[in-house]
Structure formats: C-alpha cells, structure tokens
Design an enzyme around this catalytic site. Structure first.
Site, PDB file in Angstrom:
ATOM      1  N   ASP A 102      87.149  23.970  59.632  1.00  0.00           N
ATOM      2  CA  ASP A 102      86.413  23.961  60.892  1.00  0.00           C
ATOM      3  C   ASP A 102      86.386  25.408  61.391  1.00  0.00           C
ATOM      4  O   ASP A 102      87.260  26.205  61.054  1.00  0.00           O
ATOM      5  CB  ASP A 102      87.139  23.053  61.884  1.00  0.00           C
ATOM      6  N   ASP A 119      85.368  26.827  65.013  1.00  0.00           N
ATOM      7  CA  ASP A 119      85.833  27.145  66.372  1.00  0.00           C
ATOM      8  C   ASP A 119      87.182  26.482  66.657  1.00  0.00           C
ATOM      9  O   ASP A 119      87.325  25.266  66.557  1.00  0.00           O
ATOM     10  CB  ASP A 119      84.792  26.687  67.402  1.00  0.00           C
TER      11      ASP A 119
HETATM   12 MG   LIG Z   1      87.084  23.145  66.273  1.00  0.00          MG
END
Ligand SMILES: [Mg+2]
Ligand SMILES: [Zn+2]
Length: 193
Positions: free
Chosen positions: A15, A17
């Site tokens: 992932d 962010d």
């Molecule tokens: Mg995230």
C-alpha cells in the site's frame, strides 16, 4: 508442476499512503511526498530476497476531482526515482482512480480495482507472472489486508498511517494477521518466513 513454480515470481504488494509514504490526505504536490526513512531500504531488501515489489493504491482523489491522474503518475515516477537512487527497484505501480460516487463522470463506476476488491493484484499477476500463494501484502488499513487475502496472499498490517487505530478493530470477515510497527519490520518478517 515444479517447473511452473520456478518460473513464477513471488511478490510483496505495498500500500502507498501510510505504508511507504506519510499519509497526508490527498497528496497533491510533490513537495508533500515524504517517504518513510526506511522505505527505500525495505524495497531493496525485498528485491534482494527475490521479490517483485508492487505498489497498489486507491486514489479516489482522482474520482473526486481533487487530484489528476497525471499527477498520480508523476508522484509514482518520483517514488520510483527515489527508490532507484537508493539501489531499490519497484516493479509496478497500480492505482484505482474510481469511486461509485465520483464527482468526475468518467471515474464514476463500480470497478473491480477499488480496495478491498483484488483487481489491482490481478492486473499485476498478468503483467509479472506472480505466484500469489507465496506472495504478501503490507498495508495500514484492513481493506488492504482484505484485498490481499481475497487474492490469496498473506497480509501484514503496519502500525504507521491508520494502522495503530485499525489494529484494535479487525473486521470479523478478515483472518488475523501479523501486526508490526512499520514497513521495515514487515520486511524482516517476510524475509524470515
Ligand atoms: Mg494506506
Ligand atoms: Zn477502480
């Protein structure tokens, strides 16, 4: 069967962010892009461990007209450049620009790539010939983990980003996972498996 196993790659899906970079809400300027201090090291270690490293990120800001798809691509080029400068390689970037409630017409759809749906992982499988049963996903939200589990990978939740809050409230449809402080700890855990 043995032959097939040796030609298929293992991957670690990351992932973006809150896992690789600081979660600043909608990242809309390169000046706000901050890799965590260990991110490049983690990617390089995963490369050396024989893993493809694949970024999978929901970018509903595109659907909501807050950021452009061009900017997201630019941000990913910058992340790739910073990784490369540190001797690390990112093998693919996948993002979902959609939302069922998008403000921008062209992105308003029930797509198959919005987390926790596994469409981005399936795209990467087609591009990189991946063995998902020997692959991992690292994220700070349960929807990252759910996407990875739906696709057949092993999930690791990091406590950066939203992870600390998320860790205390796992939805019952998601199998328990290893929870670690951050991406470099997740990397150690993966390489120790
Ligand atoms: Mg995230
Ligand atoms: Zn999508």
């Amino acid at each position: 069967m043995t032959k097939q196993t040796t030609t298929m790659n293992r991957a670690v899906f990351l992932d973006r962010d809150g896992t690789m970079i600081e979660d600043v809400g909608y990242l809309d300027r390169l000046q706000r892009l901050k890799l965590f201090p260990y991110t490049v090291d983690a990617i390089r270690l995963l490369n050396r461990g024989g893993f493809k490293v694949v970024v999978v990120t929901s970018q509903a800001g595109i659907a909501n007209g807050v950021i452009t798809e061009a900017f997201v691509k630019e941000a990913h080029e910058e992340i790739a450049r910073l990784a490369s400068a540190g001797g690390a390689r990112i093998d693919g970037f996948y993002y979902c620009p959609h939302s069922p409630t998008a403000v921008v017409d062209e992105y308003r759809t029930e797509c198959d790539c919005r987390k926790p749906k596994p469409g981005m992982i399936h795209s990467a499988v087609r591009d990189l010939s991946l063995d998902l049963s020997r692959s991992f996903i690292v994220g700070d939200r349960w929807r990252d983990i759910e996407m990875g589990q739906t696709a057949g990978t092993t999930g690791i939740l990091v406590e950066t980003g939203y992870g600390k809050t998320e860790a205390s409230r796992r939805p019952s449809n998601i199998a328990p996972v290893t929870v670690v402080a951050d991406l470099i700890e997740a990397t150690s855990w993966i390489l120790g498996q």
